[in-house]
Design a protein around this motif. Structure first.
Motif, mmCIF file in Angstrom:
data_model
loop_
_atom_site.group_PDB
_atom_site.id
_atom_site.type_symbol
_atom_site.label_atom_id
_atom_site.label_comp_id
_atom_site.label_asym_id
_atom_site.label_seq_id
_atom_site.Cartn_x
_atom_site.Cartn_y
_atom_site.Cartn_z
ATOM 1 N N GLY A 165 -53.662 -71.042 24.155
ATOM 2 C CA GLY A 165 -53.163 -69.846 24.825
ATOM 3 C C GLY A 165 -51.777 -70.051 25.416
ATOM 4 O O GLY A 165 -50.913 -69.175 25.323
ATOM 5 N N ALA A 166 -51.572 -71.237 26.019
ATOM 6 C CA ALA A 166 -50.245 -71.538 26.564
ATOM 7 C C ALA A 166 -49.205 -71.594 25.462
ATOM 8 O O ALA A 166 -48.089 -71.071 25.605
ATOM 9 C CB ALA A 166 -50.291 -72.875 27.315
ATOM 10 N N TYR A 167 -49.570 -72.218 24.347
ATOM 11 C CA TYR A 167 -48.653 -72.320 23.208
ATOM 12 C C TYR A 167 -48.280 -70.936 22.676
ATOM 13 O O TYR A 167 -47.111 -70.619 22.464
ATOM 14 C CB TYR A 167 -49.309 -73.160 22.111
ATOM 15 N N LEU A 168 -49.281 -70.093 22.473
ATOM 16 C CA LEU A 168 -49.026 -68.789 21.876
ATOM 17 C C LEU A 168 -48.322 -67.843 22.839
ATOM 18 O O LEU A 168 -47.441 -67.075 22.436
ATOM 19 C CB LEU A 168 -50.344 -68.178 21.395
ATOM 20 N N SER A 169 -48.685 -67.883 24.126
ATOM 21 C CA SER A 169 -48.005 -67.020 25.089
ATOM 22 C C SER A 169 -46.551 -67.441 25.246
ATOM 23 O O SER A 169 -45.661 -66.598 25.419
ATOM 24 C CB SER A 169 -48.730 -67.045 26.439
ATOM 25 N N ALA A 170 -46.293 -68.749 25.158
ATOM 26 C CA ALA A 170 -44.902 -69.216 25.191
ATOM 27 C C ALA A 170 -44.150 -68.750 23.956
ATOM 28 O O ALA A 170 -42.969 -68.394 24.023
ATOM 29 C CB ALA A 170 -44.872 -70.744 25.285
ATOM 30 N N SER A 171 -44.837 -68.731 22.810
ATOM 31 C CA SER A 171 -44.211 -68.238 21.585
ATOM 32 C C SER A 171 -43.859 -66.763 21.715
ATOM 33 O O SER A 171 -42.776 -66.328 21.320
ATOM 34 C CB SER A 171 -45.149 -68.444 20.393
ATOM 35 N N VAL A 172 -44.803 -65.989 22.277
ATOM 36 C CA VAL A 172 -44.551 -64.564 22.497
ATOM 37 C C VAL A 172 -43.298 -64.378 23.336
ATOM 38 O O VAL A 172 -42.360 -63.659 22.975
ATOM 39 C CB VAL A 172 -45.749 -63.905 23.225
ATOM 40 N N THR A 173 -43.302 -65.040 24.483
ATOM 41 C CA THR A 173 -42.202 -64.858 25.427
ATOM 42 C C THR A 173 -40.906 -65.377 24.844
ATOM 43 O O THR A 173 -39.853 -64.731 24.954
ATOM 44 C CB THR A 173 -42.516 -65.594 26.745
ATOM 45 N N GLY A 174 -40.964 -66.550 24.208
ATOM 46 C CA GLY A 174 -39.750 -67.139 23.664
ATOM 47 C C GLY A 174 -39.126 -66.303 22.565
ATOM 48 O O GLY A 174 -37.922 -66.071 22.559
ATOM 49 N N HIS A 175 -39.945 -65.825 21.629
ATOM 50 C CA HIS A 175 -39.422 -64.995 20.537
ATOM 51 C C HIS A 175 -38.802 -63.712 21.069
ATOM 52 O O HIS A 175 -37.683 -63.343 20.705
ATOM 53 C CB HIS A 175 -40.548 -64.644 19.557
ATOM 54 N N ALA A 176 -39.558 -63.003 21.914
ATOM 55 C CA ALA A 176 -39.082 -61.714 22.395
ATOM 56 C C ALA A 176 -37.868 -61.868 23.306
ATOM 57 O O ALA A 176 -36.856 -61.183 23.140
ATOM 58 C CB ALA A 176 -40.206 -60.989 23.125
ATOM 59 N N VAL A 177 -37.963 -62.802 24.274
ATOM 60 C CA VAL A 177 -36.857 -63.000 25.204
ATOM 61 C C VAL A 177 -35.630 -63.517 24.478
ATOM 62 O O VAL A 177 -34.498 -63.163 24.817
ATOM 63 C CB VAL A 177 -37.280 -63.973 26.332
ATOM 64 N N GLY A 178 -35.846 -64.346 23.444
ATOM 65 C CA GLY A 178 -34.704 -64.850 22.682
ATOM 66 C C GLY A 178 -33.845 -63.741 22.122
ATOM 67 O O GLY A 178 -32.615 -63.777 22.209
ATOM 68 N N GLY A 179 -34.492 -62.709 21.550
ATOM 69 C CA GLY A 179 -33.735 -61.594 21.000
ATOM 70 C C GLY A 179 -32.960 -60.843 22.063
ATOM 71 O O GLY A 179 -31.788 -60.486 21.870
ATOM 72 N N PHE A 180 -33.590 -60.604 23.220
ATOM 73 C CA PHE A 180 -32.910 -59.891 24.302
ATOM 74 C C PHE A 180 -31.756 -60.716 24.886
ATOM 75 O O PHE A 180 -30.695 -60.180 25.222
ATOM 76 C CB PHE A 180 -33.908 -59.537 25.403
ATOM 77 N N LEU A 181 -31.978 -62.033 24.998
ATOM 78 C CA LEU A 181 -30.918 -62.884 25.545
ATOM 79 C C LEU A 181 -29.701 -62.918 24.627
ATOM 80 O O LEU A 181 -28.555 -62.944 25.097
ATOM 81 C CB LEU A 181 -31.448 -64.309 25.762
ATOM 82 N N ILE A 182 -29.945 -62.933 23.310
ATOM 83 C CA ILE A 182 -28.828 -62.899 22.372
ATOM 84 C C ILE A 182 -27.998 -61.642 22.593
ATOM 85 O O ILE A 182 -26.762 -61.680 22.600
ATOM 86 C CB ILE A 182 -29.334 -62.953 20.915
ATOM 87 N N ALA A 183 -28.683 -60.500 22.793
ATOM 88 C CA ALA A 183 -27.973 -59.233 23.003
ATOM 89 C C ALA A 183 -27.221 -59.221 24.333
ATOM 90 O O ALA A 183 -26.118 -58.678 24.424
ATOM 91 C CB ALA A 183 -28.966 -58.075 22.953
ATOM 92 N N MET A 184 -27.806 -59.842 25.373
ATOM 93 C CA MET A 184 -27.208 -59.770 26.714
ATOM 94 C C MET A 184 -26.197 -60.883 26.983
ATOM 95 O O MET A 184 -25.155 -60.651 27.602
ATOM 96 C CB MET A 184 -28.319 -59.823 27.770
ATOM 97 N N LEU A 185 -26.512 -62.110 26.530
ATOM 98 C CA LEU A 185 -25.696 -63.269 26.904
ATOM 99 C C LEU A 185 -24.917 -63.861 25.746
ATOM 100 O O LEU A 185 -24.050 -64.713 25.969
ATOM 101 C CB LEU A 185 -26.594 -64.364 27.501
ATOM 102 N N GLY A 186 -25.223 -63.444 24.517
ATOM 103 C CA GLY A 186 -24.582 -64.052 23.359
ATOM 104 C C GLY A 186 -25.212 -65.397 23.038
ATOM 105 O O GLY A 186 -26.101 -65.882 23.748
ATOM 106 N N ASN A 187 -24.737 -66.038 22.002
ATOM 107 C CA ASN A 187 -25.324 -67.309 21.563
ATOM 108 C C ASN A 187 -25.174 -68.412 22.603
ATOM 109 O O ASN A 187 -26.124 -69.136 22.908
ATOM 110 C CB ASN A 187 -24.675 -67.751 20.251
ATOM 111 N N THR A 188 -23.981 -68.551 23.157
ATOM 112 C CA THR A 188 -23.726 -69.643 24.109
ATOM 113 C C THR A 188 -24.578 -69.495 25.357
ATOM 114 O O THR A 188 -25.188 -70.468 25.829
ATOM 115 C CB THR A 188 -22.242 -69.690 24.479
ATOM 116 N N GLY A 189 -24.649 -68.290 25.907
ATOM 117 C CA GLY A 189 -25.460 -68.063 27.099
ATOM 118 C C GLY A 189 -26.933 -68.327 26.837
ATOM 119 O O GLY A 189 -27.638 -68.878 27.688
ATOM 120 N N THR A 190 -27.406 -67.949 25.650
ATOM 121 C CA THR A 190 -28.807 -68.183 25.306
ATOM 122 C C THR A 190 -29.106 -69.672 25.200
ATOM 123 O O THR A 190 -30.165 -70.139 25.645
ATOM 124 C CB THR A 190 -29.155 -67.475 23.981
#
Length: 420
Positions: A165-190
């Protein structure tokens, strides 16, 4: 030493007994932070390399770059893990991942963009990912090996479900947040955020007590030790069947590798939609894990495993045919729910059927199968997209997953009838 007595273990509510153990909580929280960082990294690298090259095949090469060293060294890594102090080995691997992320961060800056061509940056990315593949072959299986050393055996099934559960919930958060961070902070900020999460993971896991090896160094040759682990896996038909099913199903059903192409060029939903689609499958998986933690499967786990993988293949075909963002999201979400069932059943089989003195070698074989399916699946998706086109390649993968389940149903009766 566990703070839970034997009487407490027998009377505690089954769904939460593992999380009452402080060292297990540290392991789970540390793994959550680390896996979240890795999933953000995977999301960012797929998006970055596609924008550098404009070639779906280039995304597949990321998986190939990592899986070649990870699989090549997996068996030797298992031998080393069984003879090593696990905590030190894990912390060393996390530190090397941090170094890789710092180098990638520097490559993502404007200064590096002005100094190197896109082609050169892409080659450097593949080289760094190759290095993380080496680290992964040693660090990856250690989490599951340590798991069995921080909880009593009668709590292991519950701990395995929480760990997944920890592995999969981290995957959920990491995948989704990764996309938003790219849009907000760019590659370097992410990359900066990813580095911070790796530091958090290192800090939490630092407080786990040392885990010395159960096996003593003997005159036994390395290859004899490796063969002992391989022989155990191949003789234990339930483990071999579950691993083989996962290998081929994910190898052919790896539609997630093509999500950047679907998000940008087919569904046209940009980086925000990319992040949502990238996390959809894992969101479904964590829903399944939560339900299975509260309501564990009591009977016919083998049948349920096969039906879940069959449904997974159907969902991949639906995703490939969809032209609507919502339908694509639902298809990936349901595929994740079905995959979550597979993950829990396979993980439980591995933990319950493996002797303590062979966990490093057996978990490394497990890691070799998983690495093969995920990363070779990513490469297969990129190669088939180049040969057939993106949509036909994903349809082909889903159909092949369905075919694998049908073959397994008839060829692996032990797995089909398996219960624990």
């Amino acid at each position: 030493m566990s703070l839970i007595t034997t009487d407490e273990q027998q009377t505690s509510p089954g769904a939460f007994i593992a999380v009452r153990i402080p060292e297990f909580r540290n392991l789970v929280m540390g793994r959550f932070a680390f896996v979240m960082a890795l999933r953000m990294l995977t999301t960012l690298l797929g998006w970055w390399i596609y924008n550098l090259t404009n070639a779906p095949f280039a995304i597949g090469l990321i998986g190939l770059s990592e899986v070649v060293p990870a699989v090549s060294l997996a068996l030797y890594a298992g031998h080393v893990i069984d003879l090593s102090e696990k905590r030190k080995l894990l912390l060393r691997g996390i530190a090397l991942y941090f170094l890789a992320v710092v180098i990638l961060l520097l490559l993502s800056t404007r200064h590096a963009g002005g100094f190197f061509t896109n082609h050169t940056i892409a080659v450097l990315i593949y080289t760094i990912v190759f290095g993380t593949g080496i680290v992964r072959s040693f660090a990856g299986p250690v989490f599951n090996v340590i798991l069995a050393q921080v909880v009593p055996k009668n709590v292991l099934q519950n701990a395995t479900t929480w760990n997944q559960g920890a592995y999969l919930s981290a995957s959920v958060t990491g995948h989704a947040v990764g996309g938003f961070l790219i849009a907000m902070l760019g590659n370097t900020g992410t990359f900066g955020v990813i580095a911070a999460f790796i530091i958090i993971a290192f800090t939490i896991l630092f407080f786990i007590k040392p885990k010395p090896p159960i096996n003593k160094k003997t005159e036994k040759k390395t290859w004899d030790s490796v063969k002992e682990g391989l022989n155990f896996v191949f003789k234990t038909k339930v483990i071999l069947g579950a691993l083989s099913l996962d290998l081929f199903a994910v190898l052919f059903g790896g539609a997630v590798a093509m999500v950047p192409v679907f998000a940008r060029d087919i569904l046209k939903v940009g980086s925000e939609g990319f992040g949502i689609l990238n996390g959809a499958s894992d969101m479904g998986s964590i829903c399944s894990v939560i339900l299975l933690t509260a309501f564990p499967m009591r009977r016919k786990q083998g049948y349920k495993l096969l039906f879940a993988v069959f449904g997974f293949g159907v969902c991949i075909v639906c995703f490939a045919l969809s032209k609507l963002f919502l339908l694509s999201f639902i298809a990936l979400l349901i595929s994740g729910m079905l995959d979550g069932i597979s993950v829990v059943v396979r993980g439980t089989i591995m933990q319950l059927k493996t002797p303590d003195n062979m966990r490093g070698r057996v978990m490394s074989v497990n890691s070799m199968f998983i690495n093969s399916s995920n990363e070779f699946g990513q490469f297969e998706s990129g190669l088939m997209a180049k040969l057939l086109g993106v949509v036909p390649s994903v349809i082909f993968g889903g159909c092949m997953t369905i075919a694998v389940v049908i073959v397994t149903w008839f060829k692996a009766p032990t797995l089909r009838k398996m219960e624990y």
